[in-house]
Design a protein around this motif. Structure first.
Motif, PDB file in Angstrom:
ATOM      1  N   ALA A 176       0.838  -1.191   0.000  1.00  0.00           N
ATOM      2  CA  ALA A 176       0.000   0.000   0.000  1.00  0.00           C
ATOM      3  C   ALA A 176       0.867   1.232   0.000  1.00  0.00           C
ATOM      4  CB  ALA A 176      -0.912   0.006   1.228  1.00  0.00           C
ATOM      5  N   ASP A 177       0.371   2.310  -0.632  1.00  0.00           N
ATOM      6  CA  ASP A 177       1.010   3.598  -0.564  1.00  0.00           C
ATOM      7  C   ASP A 177       0.370   4.388   0.567  1.00  0.00           C
ATOM      8  OD1 ASP A 177       2.708   3.168  -2.684  1.00  0.00           O
ATOM      9  OD2 ASP A 177       1.233   3.820  -4.153  1.00  0.00           O
ATOM     10  N   ALA A 178       1.195   4.956   1.425  1.00  0.00           N
ATOM     11  CA  ALA A 178       0.673   5.665   2.580  1.00  0.00           C
ATOM     12  C   ALA A 178       1.079   7.122   2.525  1.00  0.00           C
ATOM     13  CB  ALA A 178       1.200   5.029   3.875  1.00  0.00           C
ATOM     14  N   ALA A 179       0.110   8.004   2.711  1.00  0.00           N
ATOM     15  CA  ALA A 179       0.400   9.430   2.802  1.00  0.00           C
ATOM     16  C   ALA A 179       0.651   9.792   4.258  1.00  0.00           C
ATOM     17  CB  ALA A 179      -0.769  10.232   2.235  1.00  0.00           C
ATOM     18  N   ALA A 180       0.999  11.073   4.500  1.00  0.00           N
ATOM     19  CA  ALA A 180       1.219  11.532   5.864  1.00  0.00           C
ATOM     20  C   ALA A 180      -0.108  11.530   6.610  1.00  0.00           C
ATOM     21  CB  ALA A 180       1.822  12.933   5.847  1.00  0.00           C
ATOM     22  N   VAL A 193      11.938  19.692   5.364  1.00  0.00           N
ATOM     23  CA  VAL A 193      12.589  18.391   5.225  1.00  0.00           C
ATOM     24  C   VAL A 193      11.532  17.341   4.909  1.00  0.00           C
ATOM     25  CG1 VAL A 193      14.054  16.657   6.325  1.00  0.00           C
ATOM     26  CG2 VAL A 193      14.354  19.091   6.878  1.00  0.00           C
ATOM     27  N   GLY A 194      11.681  16.683   3.775  1.00  0.00           N
ATOM     28  CA  GLY A 194      10.799  15.584   3.403  1.00  0.00           C
ATOM     29  C   GLY A 194      11.375  14.260   3.858  1.00  0.00           C
ATOM     30  N   ILE A 195      10.579  13.474   4.576  1.00  0.00           N
ATOM     31  CA  ILE A 195      11.011  12.174   5.092  1.00  0.00           C
ATOM     32  C   ILE A 195      10.114  11.100   4.514  1.00  0.00           C
ATOM     33  CG2 ILE A 195      11.325  10.769   7.173  1.00  0.00           C
ATOM     34  CD1 ILE A 195      11.744  13.381   8.711  1.00  0.00           C
ATOM     35  N   THR A 196      10.719  10.030   4.038  1.00  0.00           N
ATOM     36  CA  THR A 196       9.990   8.903   3.474  1.00  0.00           C
ATOM     37  C   THR A 196      10.210   7.677   4.344  1.00  0.00           C
ATOM     38  OG1 THR A 196      10.176   9.749   1.213  1.00  0.00           O
ATOM     39  CG2 THR A 196       9.699   7.409   1.461  1.00  0.00           C
ATOM     40  N   VAL A 197       9.132   6.952   4.612  1.00  0.00           N
ATOM     41  CA  VAL A 197       9.200   5.750   5.439  1.00  0.00           C
ATOM     42  C   VAL A 197       8.563   4.595   4.680  1.00  0.00           C
ATOM     43  CG1 VAL A 197       8.617   4.701   7.661  1.00  0.00           C
ATOM     44  CG2 VAL A 197       9.013   7.168   7.518  1.00  0.00           C
ATOM     45  N   ASP A 198       9.287   3.479   4.565  1.00  0.00           N
ATOM     46  CA  ASP A 198       8.773   2.246   3.966  1.00  0.00           C
ATOM     47  C   ASP A 198       8.733   1.156   5.026  1.00  0.00           C
ATOM     48  OD1 ASP A 198       8.688   3.452   1.453  1.00  0.00           O
ATOM     49  OD2 ASP A 198      10.724   2.810   0.965  1.00  0.00           O
ATOM     50  N   GLY A 199       7.773   0.255   4.903  1.00  0.00           N
ATOM     51  CA  GLY A 199       7.689  -0.889   5.796  1.00  0.00           C
ATOM     52  C   GLY A 199       7.575  -2.173   5.006  1.00  0.00           C
ATOM     53  N   SER A 200       8.441  -3.141   5.318  1.00  0.00           N
ATOM     54  CA  SER A 200       8.449  -4.421   4.613  1.00  0.00           C
ATOM     55  C   SER A 200       8.027  -5.520   5.570  1.00  0.00           C
ATOM     56  CB  SER A 200       9.851  -4.699   4.063  1.00  0.00           C
ATOM     57  OG  SER A 200       9.920  -5.966   3.462  1.00  0.00           O
ATOM     58  N   GLY A 201       7.000  -6.298   5.178  1.00  0.00           N
ATOM     59  CA  GLY A 201       6.519  -7.373   6.024  1.00  0.00           C
ATOM     60  C   GLY A 201       5.708  -8.382   5.252  1.00  0.00           C
ATOM     61  N   ASP A 202       5.139  -9.340   5.962  1.00  0.00           N
ATOM     62  CA  ASP A 202       4.360 -10.412   5.349  1.00  0.00           C
ATOM     63  C   ASP A 202       3.171 -10.728   6.264  1.00  0.00           C
ATOM     64  OD1 ASP A 202       3.454 -12.522   3.854  1.00  0.00           O
ATOM     65  OD2 ASP A 202       5.196 -13.818   4.208  1.00  0.00           O
ATOM     66  N   PRO A 203       1.942 -10.555   5.768  1.00  0.00           N
ATOM     67  CA  PRO A 203       1.571 -10.352   4.368  1.00  0.00           C
ATOM     68  C   PRO A 203       1.498  -8.894   3.930  1.00  0.00           C
ATOM     69  CG  PRO A 203      -0.390 -10.706   5.668  1.00  0.00           C
ATOM     70  CD  PRO A 203       0.762 -10.841   6.625  1.00  0.00           C
ATOM     71  N   VAL A 204       1.629  -7.934   4.835  1.00  0.00           N
ATOM     72  CA  VAL A 204       1.403  -6.536   4.483  1.00  0.00           C
ATOM     73  C   VAL A 204       2.717  -5.772   4.425  1.00  0.00           C
ATOM     74  CG1 VAL A 204       0.271  -4.386   5.166  1.00  0.00           C
ATOM     75  CG2 VAL A 204      -0.893  -6.570   5.530  1.00  0.00           C
ATOM     76  N   SER A 205       2.912  -5.022   3.352  1.00  0.00           N
ATOM     77  CA  SER A 205       4.008  -4.066   3.247  1.00  0.00           C
ATOM     78  C   SER A 205       3.419  -2.695   2.956  1.00  0.00           C
ATOM     79  CB  SER A 205       4.977  -4.449   2.121  1.00  0.00           C
ATOM     80  OG  SER A 205       5.701  -5.617   2.449  1.00  0.00           O
ATOM     81  N   ALA A 228       5.242   6.093   2.725  1.00  0.00           N
ATOM     82  CA  ALA A 228       4.664   7.021   3.697  1.00  0.00           C
ATOM     83  C   ALA A 228       5.572   8.242   3.774  1.00  0.00           C
ATOM     84  CB  ALA A 228       4.543   6.355   5.065  1.00  0.00           C
ATOM     85  N   THR A 229       5.012   9.440   3.658  1.00  0.00           N
ATOM     86  CA  THR A 229       5.819  10.646   3.596  1.00  0.00           C
ATOM     87  C   THR A 229       5.296  11.700   4.564  1.00  0.00           C
ATOM     88  OG1 THR A 229       4.497  11.592   1.798  1.00  0.00           O
ATOM     89  CG2 THR A 229       6.418  10.261   1.178  1.00  0.00           C
ATOM     90  N   ILE A 230       6.217  12.542   5.004  1.00  0.00           N
ATOM     91  CA  ILE A 230       5.854  13.681   5.830  1.00  0.00           C
ATOM     92  C   ILE A 230       6.825  14.803   5.529  1.00  0.00           C
ATOM     93  CG2 ILE A 230       7.249  12.928   7.805  1.00  0.00           C
ATOM     94  CD1 ILE A 230       5.031  14.103   9.619  1.00  0.00           C
ATOM     95  N   ALA A 231       6.327  16.029   5.466  1.00  0.00           N
ATOM     96  CA  ALA A 231       7.157  17.212   5.257  1.00  0.00           C
ATOM     97  C   ALA A 231       7.172  18.020   6.548  1.00  0.00           C
ATOM     98  CB  ALA A 231       6.619  18.051   4.111  1.00  0.00           C
ATOM     99  N   VAL A 232       8.351  18.148   7.141  1.00  0.00           N
ATOM    100  CA  VAL A 232       8.514  18.893   8.385  1.00  0.00           C
ATOM    101  C   VAL A 232       9.043  20.279   8.031  1.00  0.00           C
ATOM    102  CG1 VAL A 232       9.587  18.929  10.656  1.00  0.00           C
ATOM    103  CG2 VAL A 232       9.032  16.737   9.568  1.00  0.00           C
TER     104      VAL A 232
END
Length: 338
Positions: free
Chosen positions: A39-43, A143-155, A159-163
């Motif tokens: 899934a793509d996640a927004a802030a 500052v733009g920060i990007t966060v990814d999560g890797s897992g099973d079954p869900v990744s 996910a992004t946030i601008a501080v």
């Protein structure tokens, strides 16, 4: 000691018994737990990777002082794992909007914060610190920060946030003239009419330290080539190259040089630097290359002995006529220094 400056940091977050929560911003309403999904996640603080601003205005600092360094990191956001399976999470600085322009001035600095387990709906901070690669000062950076999560079954990806209004004062090397070169070609590639001749050596810098790396570069082709820039991708010792004068000299048919007031940064994310004067190497000519001083910090007494160390350099070269590549072509060479 090898000093590496990393802009990304793997954060192992183990989530115990969390329920799967899917916010509408993720683009779907349910998850099939029997198969892997992404899934793509927004802030969104309620999303699967909930991101929420937490910056309180603390100035992020790295000041390379005569009597000791000043280091101040700051929490800028919180991340909450709301997925029902364990995730390995990667947080990284994706962009920095400030007058200096370089995205390499700050990095995620969460060493040791994520060694344990994170309970259901638990929250941990994302901290930023100076990378020590690039000098710069700002009071209102975004500052733009990007966060990814890797897992099973869900990744969860992206996910992004601008501080906003982030303040920092970072010592380091010069900001450079561009991003690290893409897809450098090894100097051993038969398409490259250049070769390192003989044995790279460490010679004496100021106060007798063997902090200057020298080597010979031969143009094995018939036509002249021009060295127009440099990127120092790696070094097994030192964090920057700096001296009171030219950090890089290449005496050739036309002598090239580079003098950066704050020195040259070292690392995969370090910028590319344009030479002040391009070096032209005629066909069949061998040119001496001098790069130094390698230092652990800003000051001359922080020179490091480069004997027995390795350095990976990427030179930007025009005139090689490599099919499918535009000038200047990035040519990578790893030097084993004696």
């Amino acid at each position: 000691m090898r000093i590496r400056r990393l802009r990304s940091l793997g954060l192992a977050l183990i989530v115990l018994g969390a329920a799967v929560l899917v916010a509408p911003t993720l683009g779907f309403d349910s998850i099939d737990a029997e198969r892997r999904v992404s899934a793509d996640a927004a802030a969104n603080p309620n999303a699967q990777l909930g991101l929420q601003q937490a910056y309180d205005g603390t100035q992020i600092q790295y000041v390379d002082g005569i009597f000791g360094d000043t280091v101040v990191n700051a929490t800028v956001a919180n991340v909450t794992n709301r997925v029902g399976n364990p995730l390995t999470v990667d947080a990284r600085v994706a962009s920095i909007d400030w007058s200096g322009g370089s995205d390499a001035v700050l990095e995620v600095s969460n060493d040791g914060d994520f060694s344990g387990q994170l309970a259901t709906n638990g929250t941990v901070p994302i901290r930023l610190g100076c990378s020590q690669q690039v000098s710069g000062t700002a009071t209102d950076a975004t500052v733009g920060i990007t966060v990814d999560g890797s897992g099973d079954p869900v990744s969860v990806q992206g996910a992004t946030i601008a501080v906003q209004n982030v303040a920092f004062n970072c010592d380091g090397a010069g900001a450079g003239d561009g991003d690290p070169p893409d897809d450098p070609i090894p100097i051993t590639d038969p398409r490259i009419d250049l070769q390192v001749v003989g044995q790279p050596a460490a010679t004496q810098g100021f106060f007798g330290a063997n902090s200057v790396v020298t080597y010979d570069l031969e143009n094995t082709g018939d036509d002249p080539v021009a060295v127009t820039g440099i990127h120092i991708a790696d070094a097994s010792a030192g964090s920057r190259v700096r001296r009171g004068g030219d950090e890089l000299t290449i005496p050739a048919s036309s002598t090239g040089n580079l003098d950066q007031t704050d020195g040259l940064s070292i690392g995969a994310n370090a910028p590319q630097y344009d030479l002040d004067q391009n070096a032209t190497i005629a066909g069949g000519q061998t040119a001496g290359v001098e790069l130094g001083q390698f230092r652990a910090g800003s000051y001359f007494w922080q020179q490091v002995d480069m004997r027995g160390e390795s350095v990976t350099v990427v030179l930007m070269v025009e005139g090689l006529n490599v099919s499918g590549r535009e000038d200047p072509v990035p040519v990578e060479m790893t030097l084993s220094v004696q």
